[in-house]
Design an enzyme around this catalytic site. Structure first.
Site, PDB file in Angstrom:
ATOM      1  N   SER A   1       0.854  -1.191   0.000  1.00  6.42           N
ATOM      2  CA  SER A   1       0.000   0.000   0.000  1.00  6.42           C
ATOM      3  C   SER A   1       0.885   1.234   0.000  1.00  6.42           C
ATOM      4  O   SER A   1       2.050   1.175   0.419  1.00  6.42           O
ATOM      5  CB  SER A   1      -0.882  -0.003   1.255  1.00  6.42           C
ATOM      6  OG  SER A   1      -1.498   1.258   1.458  1.00  6.42           O
TER       7      SER A   1
ATOM      8  N   TYR B   1      -1.793  -0.628  10.594  1.00  5.39           N
ATOM      9  CA  TYR B   1      -1.813  -1.063   9.191  1.00  5.39           C
ATOM     10  C   TYR B   1      -0.595  -0.525   8.454  1.00  5.39           C
ATOM     11  O   TYR B   1       0.107  -1.267   7.747  1.00  5.39           O
ATOM     12  CB  TYR B   1      -3.101  -0.580   8.527  1.00  5.39           C
ATOM     13  CG  TYR B   1      -3.214  -0.911   7.060  1.00  5.39           C
ATOM     14  CD1 TYR B   1      -3.582  -2.179   6.634  1.00  5.39           C
ATOM     15  CD2 TYR B   1      -2.957   0.062   6.088  1.00  5.39           C
ATOM     16  CE1 TYR B   1      -3.696  -2.487   5.288  1.00  5.39           C
ATOM     17  CE2 TYR B   1      -3.066  -0.236   4.742  1.00  5.39           C
ATOM     18  CZ  TYR B   1      -3.432  -1.506   4.344  1.00  5.39           C
ATOM     19  OH  TYR B   1      -3.543  -1.804   3.007  1.00  5.39           O
TER      20      TYR B   1
END
Length: 244
Positions: free
Chosen positions: A136, A149
């Site tokens: 990501s 995350y």
């Protein structure tokens, strides 16, 4: 660019929904035999109906012992996509041990474990291989309430490079795909506030988020021989976000 994965066997984690599901469908359509791994049995049932002949494996990758039992004898795998992830939204001061452990177990530890299982088979067969870790842009920049995350994805960047360095002599390539927001079911939970989502989208030079197909196409490119000299790298599917 036509991609043909006939004669190859691929394993995709997080295959039940979103990016993982579409990756399975694309690989299946391109001739690969696909092992689809998800912790949700119903998703695997419907995916098997869409893609007859895939090999469904239902397991929670956050559980080391269960993963070893489910995948330890998976057999020949030529292509691996480590896509499984959770995104648990918590402010820094409210991050719990449970959320931290769950995030790292699923998002990072499973990448190590599943890759070890697959790579041992590749090395024993003296066969080349390609691995793509789905990361990501949160590996590079931070967003509110996603500290855990982001930490898992930042660690994945280094893990990808370390894997590429150690596995390169075995003709095994390892790369990552780093998308911006992709409005899968998981992302919609995180970006449920339309005003917050609108403001973030406007920070992207292309004024949009990424589409699932954009990410899948990058995964397929890195899996294929069209990227034969690429390893330890990341493709940023970010609508220009990191350039702004």
């Amino acid at each position: 660019m036509q991609l043909n994965f006939s004669g190859l066997r691929a394993l995709v984690t997080g295959a039940g929904k979103g990016i993982g599901r579409e990756t399975v469908k694309a690989l299946h359509a391109s001739g690969a035999r696909v092992v689809a791994v998800s912790r949700t049995g119903d998703d695997l049932v419907s995916l098997s109906q869409e893609c007859p002949g895939i090999e469904p494996v239902c397991v929670d990758l956050g559980n080391w012992e269960a993963t070893e039992q489910a995948l330890g004898s998976v057999g020949t795998v030529d292509l691996l996509v480590n896509n499984a992830a959770v995104a648990l939204s918590q402010p820094f001061l409210e991050v719990t041990k449970e959320a931290f452990d769950r995030s790292f177990n699923v998002n990072l530890r499973s990448v190590l474990q599943v890759s070890q299982i697959v790579v041992r088979g590749m090395i024993n067969r003296r066969a080349p291989g390609s691995i793509v870790n789905v990361s990501s842009i949160a590996a590079q920049v931070t967003f509110p309430n996603l500290v855990t995350y982001s930490s898992t994805k930042g660690a994945m960047t280094v893990l990808t490079k370390a894997m590429a360095m150690e596995l390169g002599p075995h003709k095994i390539r390892v790369n990552s795909v780093n998308p911006t927001v992709v409005l899968t079911a998981m992302a919609r939970k995180v970006w449920s506030d339309p005003e917050v989502s609108r403001k973030l989208k406007e920070r992207h030079p292309l004024r949009k988020f990424a589409e699932v197909d954009d990410v899948v196409n990058s995964i397929l490119f890195l899996l294929s021989d069209h990227s034969a000299s690429t390893s330890g790298a990341g493709i940023f599917v970010d609508a220009g976000y990191l350039a702004s």
